[in-house]
Write a protein that holds these residues in place. Structure first.
Motif, short mmCIF file in Angstrom:
data_model
loop_
_atom_site.label_atom_id
_atom_site.label_comp_id
_atom_site.label_asym_id
_atom_site.label_seq_id
_atom_site.Cartn_x
_atom_site.Cartn_y
_atom_site.Cartn_z
N MET A 121 0.83 -1.21 0.00
CA MET A 121 0.00 0.00 0.00
C MET A 121 0.87 1.26 0.00
N LEU A 122 1.99 1.20 0.71
CA LEU A 122 2.89 2.36 0.73
C LEU A 122 3.42 2.65 -0.67
N VAL A 123 3.92 1.63 -1.37
CA VAL A 123 4.47 1.83 -2.71
C VAL A 123 3.39 2.27 -3.68
N CYS A 124 2.22 1.69 -3.58
CA CYS A 124 1.11 2.08 -4.46
C CYS A 124 0.80 3.56 -4.32
N VAL A 125 0.70 4.04 -3.08
CA VAL A 125 0.39 5.46 -2.85
C VAL A 125 1.56 6.34 -3.27
N VAL A 126 2.78 5.89 -3.04
CA VAL A 126 3.95 6.67 -3.49
C VAL A 126 3.87 6.91 -5.00
N GLN A 127 3.61 5.87 -5.77
CA GLN A 127 3.54 6.00 -7.22
C GLN A 127 2.36 6.88 -7.66
N LEU A 128 1.20 6.63 -7.10
CA LEU A 128 0.01 7.37 -7.51
C LEU A 128 0.10 8.84 -7.11
N ALA A 129 0.48 9.08 -5.87
CA ALA A 129 0.52 10.45 -5.38
C ALA A 129 1.60 11.27 -6.07
N SER A 130 2.78 10.68 -6.26
CA SER A 130 3.88 11.45 -6.86
C SER A 130 3.61 11.80 -8.32
N SER A 131 2.80 10.98 -8.99
CA SER A 131 2.51 11.24 -10.40
C SER A 131 1.24 12.06 -10.60
N ALA A 141 0.04 12.71 1.30
CA ALA A 141 -0.60 11.41 1.09
C ALA A 141 0.32 10.27 1.51
N ILE A 142 1.60 10.39 1.20
CA ILE A 142 2.55 9.32 1.53
C ILE A 142 2.71 9.18 3.04
N GLY A 143 2.84 10.30 3.74
CA GLY A 143 2.93 10.24 5.19
C GLY A 143 1.68 9.69 5.84
N LEU A 144 0.52 10.04 5.28
CA LEU A 144 -0.74 9.57 5.85
C LEU A 144 -0.93 8.07 5.67
N VAL A 145 -0.58 7.54 4.49
CA VAL A 145 -0.78 6.10 4.30
C VAL A 145 0.15 5.31 5.20
N LEU A 146 1.38 5.79 5.41
CA LEU A 146 2.27 5.09 6.32
C LEU A 146 1.71 5.12 7.74
N THR A 201 4.57 11.44 10.02
CA THR A 201 4.94 12.83 9.76
C THR A 201 6.45 12.96 9.50
N THR A 202 7.25 12.04 10.04
CA THR A 202 8.68 12.05 9.72
C THR A 202 8.90 11.77 8.24
N LEU A 203 8.18 10.77 7.71
CA LEU A 203 8.28 10.49 6.28
C LEU A 203 7.77 11.68 5.46
N MET A 204 6.73 12.33 5.94
CA MET A 204 6.18 13.48 5.23
C MET A 204 7.20 14.62 5.15
N LEU A 205 7.82 14.96 6.28
CA LEU A 205 8.78 16.06 6.25
C LEU A 205 10.02 15.68 5.44
N ALA A 206 10.39 14.39 5.45
CA ALA A 206 11.52 13.95 4.64
C ALA A 206 11.22 14.14 3.16
N ALA A 207 9.99 13.79 2.75
CA ALA A 207 9.62 13.93 1.34
C ALA A 207 9.57 15.39 0.92
N PHE A 208 9.09 16.25 1.78
CA PHE A 208 9.10 17.68 1.47
C PHE A 208 10.53 18.22 1.37
N SER A 209 11.43 17.67 2.20
CA SER A 209 12.79 18.22 2.28
C SER A 209 13.69 17.76 1.14
N VAL A 210 13.75 16.46 0.87
CA VAL A 210 14.69 15.96 -0.12
C VAL A 210 14.02 15.30 -1.32
N GLY A 211 12.69 15.40 -1.39
CA GLY A 211 12.01 14.86 -2.56
C GLY A 211 12.56 15.41 -3.87
N PRO A 212 12.76 16.73 -3.98
CA PRO A 212 13.30 17.28 -5.23
C PRO A 212 14.75 16.91 -5.50
N ILE A 213 15.48 16.44 -4.49
CA ILE A 213 16.90 16.13 -4.65
C ILE A 213 17.13 14.66 -4.99
#
Length: 271
Positions: free
Chosen positions: A21-31, A40-45, A169-181
């Motif tokens: 479910m985590l990977v499914c939401v990662v793919q769907l939400a990021s695209s 969305a990714i932080g919430l599903v986790l 929320t840790t995963l959420m802040l990580a995605a906001f911080s280094v997602g573009p990198i």
């Protein structure tokens, strides 16, 4: 005990389901949702942790499992190799299934996204760019695993109800911080799941380039292991006033059969 009185089956099934479910939401939400994908990714986790954490511990991440192995708790002993490898296999299979599920739901444009360093198949990549990705993955995998060890394995706060929110929320802040990198993968099972789905969805003229996969995998496993080391060294037997505590102890689960026998004997004596 689990399906068919086998405690392993339920644990492995939970790790498979949660990672999928985590990977499914990662793919769907990021695209589909762009800049709001980390929410969305932080919430599903968070939701999957609250749903399944009481059964399997809700690792959903081989790097987190590595951190817990270094931490070495009775609920997840290192010597139980069948259990350890079962967790890893369940997570990777769950990640692959989640990637294919996102392809089924969102189609080609959703699936054809995967973590990579270079901009194109023939694009030059500098050592500095690889180093940026490595640092981002290492630091935030460490942060995620370190939060897990503190809020989900420390007996001093074992009855807390905020562990899922803290981890999500840790995963959420990580995605906001280094997602573009780096894409903020911080999970080898997510890497495998997204790459497998992208490879299957790619057309004949659409390349899949994963030449620098080691920048993700080495950083993620190293970050998880380092989190376990730091926890064991500085956190495990310490308290707020700086004095050392006695080595931590874990309460054993009550033996229901023994308890029932004791009650029966007591009733006989009373009669």
């Amino acid at each position: 005990m689990g399906y068919g009185n086998n405690p392993y089956v339920s644990k492995f099934a939970c790790e498979f389901l949660g990672t999928g479910m985590l990977v499914c939401v990662v793919q769907l939400a990021s695209s589909q949702t762009g800049e709001f994908a980390p929410i969305a990714i932080g919430l599903v986790l968070m939701n999957m942790i609250y749903c399944l954490g009481h059964i399997s511990g809700a690792h959903f991440n081989p790097a987190v499992t590595t951190a817990i192995l270094v931490r070495n708790i009775p609920q997840f002993p290192r010597h139980d190799t069948f259990n350890v490898f079962g967790y890893f296999i369940s997570q990777y299979l769950g990640g692959i299934t989640g990637g294919f599920l996102s392809w089924s739901i969102g189609g080609h444009d959703t699936a054809y996204h995967w973590p990579h360093v270079q901009a194109g198949p023939n694009a030059a990549v500098t050592g500095k760019e690889i180093w940026y990705v490595y640092q981002g993955e290492f630091v935030f995998t460490f942060l995620l695993a370190f939060v897990v060890l503190n809020v989900a394995t420390d007996q001093r706060i074992s009855n807390n109800q905020f562990y899922g929110a803290a981890i999500g929320t840790t995963l959420m802040l990580a995605a906001f911080s280094v997602g573009p990198i780096s894409g903020c993968i911080i999970n080898p099972a997510v890497w495998v799941g997204t790459v497998c789905a992208a490879s299957a969805a790619a057309g004949a003229e659409e390349p899949i380039y994963v030449y620098h996969f080691y920048a993700f995998w080495i950083a993620e496993f190293a970050g998880g292991a380092f989190a376990g080391f730091i926890y064991n060294t500085f956190i495990k037997n310490s308290q707020s006033d700086g004095k050392a505590l006695e080595p931590e102890t874990f309460e054993a689960a009550p033996d229901e059969a023994a308890s029932d026998n004791a009650k029966t004997e007591a009733e006989v004596e009373m009669r």
